[in-house]
Enzyme design. Structure first.
Site, PDB file in Angstrom:
ATOM      1  N   SER A   1       0.867  -1.197   0.000  1.00 24.02           N
ATOM      2  CA  SER A   1       0.000   0.000   0.000  1.00 24.02           C
ATOM      3  C   SER A   1       0.890   1.229   0.000  1.00 24.02           C
ATOM      4  O   SER A   1       2.049   1.155   0.433  1.00 24.02           O
ATOM      5  CB  SER A   1      -0.846   0.009   1.274  1.00 24.02           C
TER       6      SER A   1
ATOM      7  N   TYR B   1      -1.696  -0.947  10.494  1.00 29.08           N
ATOM      8  CA  TYR B   1      -1.795  -1.125   9.038  1.00 29.08           C
ATOM      9  C   TYR B   1      -0.524  -0.609   8.355  1.00 29.08           C
ATOM     10  O   TYR B   1       0.100  -1.332   7.571  1.00 29.08           O
ATOM     11  CB  TYR B   1      -3.033  -0.389   8.519  1.00 29.08           C
TER      12      TYR B   1
HETATM   13  N1  NAP Z   1      -8.655  -0.186  -1.103  1.00 29.63           N
HETATM   14  C1  NAP Z   1      -7.587   0.546  -0.971  1.00 29.63           C
HETATM   15  O1  NAP Z   1      -7.657   1.776  -1.085  1.00 29.63           O
HETATM   16  C2  NAP Z   1      -6.240  -0.089  -0.728  1.00 29.63           C
HETATM   17  C3  NAP Z   1      -5.099   0.696  -0.895  1.00 29.63           C
HETATM   18  C4  NAP Z   1      -3.848   0.116  -0.740  1.00 29.63           C
HETATM   19  C5  NAP Z   1      -3.723  -1.228  -0.462  1.00 29.63           C
HETATM   20  N2  NAP Z   1      -4.838  -1.985  -0.293  1.00 29.63           N
HETATM   21  C6  NAP Z   1      -4.640  -3.413  -0.044  1.00 29.63           C
HETATM   22  O2  NAP Z   1      -5.229  -4.149  -1.096  1.00 29.63           O
HETATM   23  C7  NAP Z   1      -5.554  -5.466  -0.641  1.00 29.63           C
HETATM   24  C8  NAP Z   1      -6.968  -5.800  -1.062  1.00 29.63           C
HETATM   25  O3  NAP Z   1      -7.874  -4.973  -0.361  1.00 29.63           O
HETATM   26  P1  NAP Z   1      -9.209  -4.362  -1.004  1.00 29.63           P
HETATM   27  O4  NAP Z   1      -9.071  -2.908  -0.989  1.00 29.63           O
HETATM   28  O5  NAP Z   1      -9.515  -5.062  -2.243  1.00 29.63           O
HETATM   29  O6  NAP Z   1     -10.240  -4.690   0.183  1.00 29.63           O
HETATM   30  P2  NAP Z   1     -11.514  -5.623   0.311  1.00 29.63           P
HETATM   31  O7  NAP Z   1     -12.392  -5.458  -0.870  1.00 29.63           O
HETATM   32  O8  NAP Z   1     -12.073  -5.332   1.657  1.00 29.63           O
HETATM   33  O9  NAP Z   1     -10.883  -7.092   0.273  1.00 29.63           O
HETATM   34  C9  NAP Z   1     -10.082  -7.588   1.303  1.00 29.63           C
HETATM   35  C10 NAP Z   1      -9.914  -9.073   1.047  1.00 29.63           C
HETATM   36  O10 NAP Z   1      -9.049  -9.626   2.041  1.00 29.63           O
HETATM   37  C11 NAP Z   1      -9.652 -10.809   2.549  1.00 29.63           C
HETATM   38  N3  NAP Z   1      -9.251 -11.063   3.927  1.00 29.63           N
HETATM   39  C12 NAP Z   1      -9.196 -10.199   4.956  1.00 29.63           C
HETATM   40  N4  NAP Z   1      -8.792 -10.813   6.069  1.00 29.63           N
HETATM   41  C13 NAP Z   1      -8.581 -12.120   5.725  1.00 29.63           C
HETATM   42  C14 NAP Z   1      -8.139 -13.272   6.436  1.00 29.63           C
HETATM   43  N5  NAP Z   1      -7.824 -13.203   7.736  1.00 29.63           N
HETATM   44  N6  NAP Z   1      -8.043 -14.437   5.769  1.00 29.63           N
HETATM   45  C15 NAP Z   1      -8.364 -14.532   4.460  1.00 29.63           C
HETATM   46  N7  NAP Z   1      -8.770 -13.464   3.728  1.00 29.63           N
HETATM   47  C16 NAP Z   1      -8.883 -12.286   4.361  1.00 29.63           C
HETATM   48  C17 NAP Z   1     -11.153 -10.555   2.433  1.00 29.63           C
HETATM   49  O11 NAP Z   1     -11.828 -11.796   2.355  1.00 29.63           O
HETATM   50  P3  NAP Z   1     -13.003 -12.234   3.376  1.00 29.63           P
HETATM   51  O12 NAP Z   1     -13.797 -11.029   3.695  1.00 29.63           O
HETATM   52  O13 NAP Z   1     -13.736 -13.283   2.572  1.00 29.63           O
HETATM   53  O14 NAP Z   1     -12.272 -12.808   4.504  1.00 29.63           O
HETATM   54  C18 NAP Z   1     -11.220  -9.831   1.093  1.00 29.63           C
HETATM   55  O15 NAP Z   1     -11.285 -10.753   0.036  1.00 29.63           O
HETATM   56  C19 NAP Z   1      -5.334  -5.452   0.865  1.00 29.63           C
HETATM   57  O16 NAP Z   1      -4.074  -6.031   1.171  1.00 29.63           O
HETATM   58  C20 NAP Z   1      -5.304  -3.963   1.200  1.00 29.63           C
HETATM   59  O17 NAP Z   1      -4.553  -3.715   2.365  1.00 29.63           O
HETATM   60  C21 NAP Z   1      -6.102  -1.441  -0.394  1.00 29.63           C
END
Ligand code: NAP
Length: 253
Positions: free
Chosen positions: A141, A154
């Protein structure tokens, strides 16, 4: 078809970027092992993936646990006979400033965001070596570089992910290429959860959008394109790198 006949594990595939990456990789011909905790959303993504005429499995489990990561690798080998790559994408916020943050939440954030990457690499690397041209794409991130209110666990865990990515690239090149992605604000549930840390969450999302140089939030598709590039032979001379993909926010901070 940039990933034809290749087998990938994608974690956090039940939502947001992980789902976007799963659909893109399926369009490019990859066979997939998908992980998340929510079986209903997992089965829905699996159905969409299979519509793209590739084979895939959804395996439910907490990615912060070593046994889940080993199971994903074992299933890839059992079902497809090999493992070519992985996208370590699952993430958790664990909001709170240092004095507010429950220690259990600190550990849970590190288990989900950082321990999971260690476990998945540890169990995948022997298989990636066997397959030849193995690749790993790790979702960090811009929070690895930049702080946000109440994002202590985080930001620290995402910075750790970058260090681990570079270390793994050093230890396992030239056989395996390992790179990180550092997204800015992408329109997923996690972004809106993250905004709760700000006094006016709706305004915080709006301000993040305005802070980009492209006047929009990222979409899972934007991230999927970069993940595909890093997973395919198009990036065959790239390893140990962290790619910021943020609509220009870091240039504007
Ligand atoms: N959105 C942003 O602005 C942003 C920016 C920078 C980086 N990121 C990173 O991008 C990645 C994807 O996030 P996203 O934004 O797409 O969020 P999201 O839509 O909330 O998806 C998060 C995913 O992580 C899974 N997850 C969370 N805890 C878990 C666990 N203990 N075991 C297995 N799966 C788990 C969730 O699955 P379940 O709910 O089915 O468990 C879900 O599929 C993350 O690493 C996040 O930190 C996000």
């Amino acid at each position: 078809m940039k990933l034809k006949d290749r087998v990938f594990i994608i974690t956090g595939a039940t939502s947001g970027m992980g789902k976007g990456i799963a659909l893109k990789f399926a369009e490019e011909g990859a066979s997939l092992i998908l992980n998340g905790r929510d079986p209903e959303r997992g089965e829905a993504v699996l159905k969409e993936v299979k519509h793209r005429e590739v084979d895939a499995l959804f395996i439910q489990g907490d990615i912060g646990k070593e046994a889940t990561n080993k199971h994903l690798v074992d299933k890839a080998v059992e079902k497809f006979g090999k493992l070519d790559g992985l996208v370590a994408n699952a993430g958790f916020l664990g909001l709170g400033s240092i004095t507010e943050l429950d220690t259990e939440l600190w550990h849970r954030t590190f288990q989900t965001n950082l321990d999971s990457v260690f476990f998945l690499l540890k169990h995948s690397i022997p298989e990636l070596k066997k397959a030849g041209k193995g690749v790993a794409v790790i979702n960090s991130s811009i929070a690895a570089y930049k702080s946000f209110p109440k994002h202590a666990s985080y930001c620290a865990s995402k910075a750790g992910v970058l260090a681990l990515t570079k270390q793994a690239a050093v230890d396992y090149g030239p056989e395996i290429r390992i790179n990180a992605i550092c997204p800015g604000p992408v329109d997923t549930p996690l972004l809106h959860d993250s905004a709760i840390a700000f006094p006016d969450p709706e305004m915080a999302v709006h301000e993040a959008e305005k802070a980009t140089l492209m006047n929009r939030l990222g979409k899972p598709k934007d991230i999927a394109q970069l993940a595909l590039f890093l997973a395919s032979d198009d990036s065959s001379w790239i390893t140990g790198c962290a790619y910021t993909i943020d609509g220009g926010i870091m240039a504007n901070s």
